[in-house]
Design an enzyme around this catalytic site. Structure first.
Site, PDB file in Angstrom:
ATOM      1  N   ASP A 149     -16.419  55.529  -9.311  1.00  0.00           N
ATOM      2  CA  ASP A 149     -17.219  56.568  -8.676  1.00  0.00           C
ATOM      3  C   ASP A 149     -17.640  56.194  -7.245  1.00  0.00           C
ATOM      4  O   ASP A 149     -18.820  56.123  -6.941  1.00  0.00           O
ATOM      5  CB  ASP A 149     -18.445  56.818  -9.571  1.00  0.00           C
ATOM      6  CG  ASP A 149     -19.314  57.931  -9.052  1.00  0.00           C
ATOM      7  OD1 ASP A 149     -18.764  58.950  -8.622  1.00  0.00           O
ATOM      8  OD2 ASP A 149     -20.549  57.765  -9.065  1.00  0.00           O
ATOM      9  N   ASN A 183     -17.840  45.519 -13.586  1.00  0.00           N
ATOM     10  CA  ASN A 183     -18.798  46.596 -13.797  1.00  0.00           C
ATOM     11  C   ASN A 183     -18.197  47.599 -14.772  1.00  0.00           C
ATOM     12  O   ASN A 183     -17.090  48.102 -14.573  1.00  0.00           O
ATOM     13  CB  ASN A 183     -19.111  47.327 -12.495  1.00  0.00           C
ATOM     14  CG  ASN A 183     -20.068  48.509 -12.728  1.00  0.00           C
ATOM     15  OD1 ASN A 183     -21.244  48.296 -13.037  1.00  0.00           O
ATOM     16  ND2 ASN A 183     -19.572  49.736 -12.603  1.00  0.00           N
ATOM     17  N   GLU A 184     -18.959  47.845 -15.820  1.00  0.00           N
ATOM     18  CA  GLU A 184     -18.624  48.867 -16.806  1.00  0.00           C
ATOM     19  C   GLU A 184     -17.175  48.848 -17.283  1.00  0.00           C
ATOM     20  O   GLU A 184     -16.456  49.849 -17.172  1.00  0.00           O
ATOM     21  CB  GLU A 184     -18.965  50.269 -16.262  1.00  0.00           C
ATOM     22  CG  GLU A 184     -20.440  50.471 -16.042  1.00  0.00           C
ATOM     23  CD  GLU A 184     -20.828  51.938 -15.859  1.00  0.00           C
ATOM     24  OE1 GLU A 184     -19.924  52.759 -15.611  1.00  0.00           O
ATOM     25  OE2 GLU A 184     -22.013  52.248 -15.977  1.00  0.00           O
ATOM     26  N   ASN A 186     -26.193  49.412 -17.492  1.00  0.00           N
ATOM     27  CA  ASN A 186     -26.384  50.642 -16.724  1.00  0.00           C
ATOM     28  C   ASN A 186     -26.770  51.730 -17.720  1.00  0.00           C
ATOM     29  O   ASN A 186     -26.053  51.946 -18.698  1.00  0.00           O
ATOM     30  CB  ASN A 186     -25.089  51.044 -16.025  1.00  0.00           C
ATOM     31  CG  ASN A 186     -24.647  50.010 -14.999  1.00  0.00           C
ATOM     32  OD1 ASN A 186     -25.435  49.157 -14.588  1.00  0.00           O
ATOM     33  ND2 ASN A 186     -23.391  50.088 -14.582  1.00  0.00           N
ATOM     34  N   TYR A 209     -28.155  55.815 -18.319  1.00  0.00           N
ATOM     35  CA  TYR A 209     -28.373  57.122 -17.699  1.00  0.00           C
ATOM     36  C   TYR A 209     -29.038  58.111 -18.655  1.00  0.00           C
ATOM     37  O   TYR A 209     -28.732  59.295 -18.653  1.00  0.00           O
ATOM     38  CB  TYR A 209     -27.045  57.646 -17.140  1.00  0.00           C
ATOM     39  CG  TYR A 209     -26.718  56.897 -15.855  1.00  0.00           C
ATOM     40  CD1 TYR A 209     -27.366  57.214 -14.668  1.00  0.00           C
ATOM     41  CD2 TYR A 209     -25.837  55.821 -15.856  1.00  0.00           C
ATOM     42  CE1 TYR A 209     -27.127  56.497 -13.503  1.00  0.00           C
ATOM     43  CE2 TYR A 209     -25.589  55.100 -14.700  1.00  0.00           C
ATOM     44  CZ  TYR A 209     -26.237  55.453 -13.519  1.00  0.00           C
ATOM     45  OH  TYR A 209     -26.018  54.738 -12.368  1.00  0.00           O
ATOM     46  N   TYR A 252     -26.967  61.644 -17.577  1.00  0.00           N
ATOM     47  CA  TYR A 252     -25.723  62.036 -18.247  1.00  0.00           C
ATOM     48  C   TYR A 252     -25.966  62.323 -19.729  1.00  0.00           C
ATOM     49  O   TYR A 252     -25.165  62.974 -20.384  1.00  0.00           O
ATOM     50  CB  TYR A 252     -24.646  60.953 -18.085  1.00  0.00           C
ATOM     51  CG  TYR A 252     -24.213  60.779 -16.643  1.00  0.00           C
ATOM     52  CD1 TYR A 252     -23.638  61.820 -15.938  1.00  0.00           C
ATOM     53  CD2 TYR A 252     -24.415  59.566 -15.977  1.00  0.00           C
ATOM     54  CE1 TYR A 252     -23.259  61.677 -14.615  1.00  0.00           C
ATOM     55  CE2 TYR A 252     -24.037  59.404 -14.656  1.00  0.00           C
ATOM     56  CZ  TYR A 252     -23.459  60.464 -13.976  1.00  0.00           C
ATOM     57  OH  TYR A 252     -23.096  60.323 -12.660  1.00  0.00           O
ATOM     58  N   GLU A 287     -28.422  49.539 -13.434  1.00  0.00           N
ATOM     59  CA  GLU A 287     -28.340  50.899 -12.869  1.00  0.00           C
ATOM     60  C   GLU A 287     -29.198  51.828 -13.699  1.00  0.00           C
ATOM     61  O   GLU A 287     -29.159  51.796 -14.930  1.00  0.00           O
ATOM     62  CB  GLU A 287     -26.894  51.443 -12.916  1.00  0.00           C
ATOM     63  CG  GLU A 287     -25.956  50.891 -11.891  1.00  0.00           C
ATOM     64  CD  GLU A 287     -24.557  51.525 -11.945  1.00  0.00           C
ATOM     65  OE1 GLU A 287     -24.428  52.690 -12.388  1.00  0.00           O
ATOM     66  OE2 GLU A 287     -23.604  50.833 -11.554  1.00  0.00           O
TER      67      GLU A 287
HETATM   68  C1  BDP Z   1     -22.071  54.302 -13.343  1.00  0.00           C
HETATM   69  C2  BDP Z   1     -21.203  53.538 -12.361  1.00  0.00           C
HETATM   70  C3  BDP Z   1     -21.501  53.878 -10.904  1.00  0.00           C
HETATM   71  C4  BDP Z   1     -21.653  55.374 -10.746  1.00  0.00           C
HETATM   72  C5  BDP Z   1     -22.795  55.841 -11.617  1.00  0.00           C
HETATM   73  C6  BDP Z   1     -23.049  57.346 -11.451  1.00  0.00           C
HETATM   74  O1  BDP Z   1     -21.342  52.150 -12.549  1.00  0.00           O
HETATM   75  O2  BDP Z   1     -20.502  53.365 -10.076  1.00  0.00           O
HETATM   76  O3  BDP Z   1     -21.848  55.755  -9.420  1.00  0.00           O
HETATM   77  O4  BDP Z   1     -22.446  55.601 -12.953  1.00  0.00           O
HETATM   78  O5  BDP Z   1     -22.387  58.113 -12.121  1.00  0.00           O
HETATM   79  O6  BDP Z   1     -21.337  54.555 -14.474  1.00  0.00           O
HETATM   80  O7  BDP Z   1     -23.868  57.722 -10.636  1.00  0.00           O
END
Ligand code: BDP
Length: 632
Positions: free
Chosen positions: A190, A431-432, A498, A500, A504, A536
């Site tokens: 991303d 990362n991920e 990370n 969200y 998400y 994150e």
């Molecule tokens: C995470 C990724 C990061 C993305 C972020 C997003 O590590 O690079 O920019 O999500 O979606 O999965 O904002």
């Protein structure tokens, strides 16, 4: 598969695309010491306007463009090529760069190198039309000895061919079937796949007869006495050397005895001044090859005496718990793309300080060397990440092996380049990485087992092991994706995740998000008994869009989500840091979730104006102890 077989695979795949010409593969050892100007070494920075030509048909080598570009345009180096012209934004195919330079007469008889700071993704170099070398992987320098190719008394042509074609067997990956990142161009990550000579190109000379090849500094302390272990690697016959460690009114000089080409010494500093985020004190370490009366080479670097360790709940800096407050970042700025822009770098440090941050992650690739020098001086802690983003393990074993070989190369290169920075406290190997089981059965390792998940675990384990073989003085981690197996996370010294929730997942519903977040963190910590670092968390916010704090894309919602995460983290004594995603809005490929081709999770805009969340962080982080912070 042995490393040499893997290297052979890489060579053969390069060979298939090149024809007949011979190129050497770059050696990570050659980037160990940044070019330095002193009384024995010289540097020439080739930044400026170069010649540029697209080669969309891939016929440049056949047409021998390395013998000189005709019909070219002008381009700035360093900078990505994408936004310098109207027709190159999405162009990732072959292109040629060229410049010419005289080599100073004073360099005659010296060993001369070319060092390319970053050429994303694959590069080949010719000097005066003769093939020199090639390198795969952007975001990290490579260097070659060009001594025998230099022409004196006339200008020398440097031709560099670059391409950034997105492929599943490259790292970072692209064009991966079923990748969650469906954007154009088809990166499987991303951020925009900016291409070109993103960092400066240098020529430099070192003494030919005998020279310092590498210096590795490791520090420790016992009560008030600092310990600086210095390993010097040299080439040539000179067998004597000494090192001086100076600073804080002290100057300690110790001779170095070589066994073969390696010499080790430990310098003790009485009443040592430790390096910390509050007082980033740096000592000068100067290695001189030769004797006092007859020095033949010199290299100086700066070091901070500090230790890093980890317990079940904390990261320890100099034996004391330290809470990481900061950001995941990107090298990203309008027009420059991923090109080095020093004013932006300086501004970013100023803004990070303004918020009260003490750390950042070089997501999702190593940054320009100056970032690390600045962090050493300004007292920032770095999670130093390789370009391993978008990894997956469910295709054919040859592709998995190729990606692994590149990841291994990145680790060698990264540690070779950044090993002496006190600011670097963790090496992040990926990362991920995506397990095949992702999204197919629940969170926290409750997902159904897939065979390729075992391959993924073995892959990550070998990278972590490689780091530990090279450097035991720092932590080795990878960053886990939301929904990834807890089992994988057990490999990491710190549980870097990370998350969200509220974006998400449970978008707009922070009450439900909050409940999941707290429960998940407890479960992970109880299972793995390691500290948790939230690498994150965040929400997109359109700067200037204001609404109820429960409406997504508003500055209010972004602020509220960040606060919710931090409030929960503050109730967990095993949380060792929180890095907001992201420091600033950044360019991505085009996709329906990326309005204007931007990820808007920055707490600053792309031109570094604060959103509400930045002001919130400034208040929150400027209180003394994060673990005891109350509602602000
Ligand atoms: C995470 C990724 C990061 C993305 C972020 C997003 O590590 O690079 O920019 O999500 O979606 O999965 O904002």
């Amino acid at each position: 598969m042995t490393k040499s077989i893997i290297n052979l695979i890489i060579l053969l795949s390069f060979a298939a695309s090149s024809f007949a010409q011979e190129f050497t593969l770059a050696n990570p050892k050659d980037i160990a010491l940044f070019p330095q100007q002193n009384d024995f070494r010289n540097t020439l920075n080739l930044s400026g306007i170069w010649k540029f030509k697209k080669d969309s048909l891939g016929v440049g080598e056949e047409k021998k463009l390395f013998n000189g570009l005709t019909d070219f345009r002008s381009i700035a180096v360093p900078s990505s090529w994408n936004d310098q012209f109207n027709d190159t934004h999405n162009y990732l195919d072959l292109a040629w760069y060229e410049t010419e330079t005289f080599i100073p007469n004073g360099w005659k008889g010296e060993q001369i190198f070319i060092r390319v700071g970053s050429a994303n993704y694959a590069a080949k170099i010719w000097i005066n039309g003769t093939p020199l070398g090639m390198h795969e992987g952007g975001h990290i320098p490579f260097a070659f000895d060009i001594s025998s190719m230099v022409k004196w008394g006339t200008s020398n042509r440097i031709s560099i061919q670059i391409e950034n074609i997105l492929k599943p067997d490259r790292v970072a990956t692209g064009n991966v079937a079923g990748s969650p990142f469906s954007s154009y161009p088809k990166a499987s990550f991303d951020f925009f796949p900016y291409t070109g000579l993103n960092r400066a190109v240098w020529l430099y000379s070192v003494p030919a007869a005998s020279s310092i090849k590498d210096v590795t500094v490791k520090t420790d302390f016992n009560a008030t006495t600092g310990k600086v272990d210095i390993l010097v690697e040299k080439a040539g016959r000179t067998n004597s050397a000494y090192v001086t460690v100076s600073g804080d009114g002290k100057e300690i000089e110790v001779p170095i005895t070589f066994s073969g080409n390696e010499g080790k010494v430990t310098v003790e500093i009485p009443n040592v001044k430790l390096w910390s985020t509050d007082d980033p004190f740096l000592y000068d370490v100067t290695v001189v090859l030769g004797s006092k009366n007859k020095p033949v080479d010199r290299y100086q670097l700066q070091t901070g005496v500090r230790t890093i360790a980890v317990t079940e709940k904390d990261i320890l800096l100099n034996g004391e718990p330290i809470y990481l407050k900061g950001f995941g970042k990107h090298e990203d700025f309008p027009i420059y793309g991923r090109g080095t822009t020093q004013p932006v770098m300086v501004k970013d440090f100023a803004l990070m300080k303004w918020t009260g941050a003490n750390s950042f992650r070089t997501s999702h690739y190593p940054y320009d060397e100056e970032f690390y020098n600045m962090a050493d001086r300004e007292g920032f802690l770095i999670i130093d990440e390789t370009p391993a983003v978008g990894l997956f393990f469910y295709d054919d074993s040859t592709s998995v092996a190729k990606r692994k070989a590149i990841c291994q190369q990145y680790i060698d290169e990264l540690i070779s380049r950044d090993k002496n920075h006190p600011s670097v406290i963790m090496w992040c190997v990926a990362n991920e990485p995506f397990p095949e089981s992702l999204g197919k059965g629940g969170f926290n390792g409750m997902a159904k087992e897939y065979e390729s998940d075992a391959v993924g675990k073995e892959f990550l384990a070998s990278l972590i092991e490689q780091v530990k073989e090279k450097d035991t003085s720092r932590l080795a981690v990878f960053v886990g994706v939301m929904g990834g197996p807890a089992d994988w996370l057990s490999l990491s010294d710190v549980i870097c995740i990370n998350r969200y929730w509220g974006w998400y997942t449970n978008v707009g519903d922070l009450t439900t998000a909050k409940a999941y977040l707290g429960g998940e963190m407890d479960k992970l910590h109880n299972t793995l008994k390691k500290p948790i670092m939230m690498t994150e968390f965040g929400a997109d916010a359109i700067a200037g869009m204001h609404a109820s704090e429960d409406e997504i894309y508003s500055e209010e919602y972004q602020r509220k989500l960040i606060k919710m995460f931090m409030d929960i983290a503050d109730t967990k004594d095993y949380v060792t840091g929180m890095h907001v995603w992201n420091f600033a809005d950044f360019k991505t490929g085009q996709g329906l979730m990326r309005v204007g081709g931007m990820n808007l999770k920055g707490v600053f805009t792309q031109d570094r104006k604060p959103k509400m969340a930045a002001h919130f962080l400034r208040k929150r982080w400027n209180t003394a102890n994060q673990k005891e912070t109350s509602d602000q």
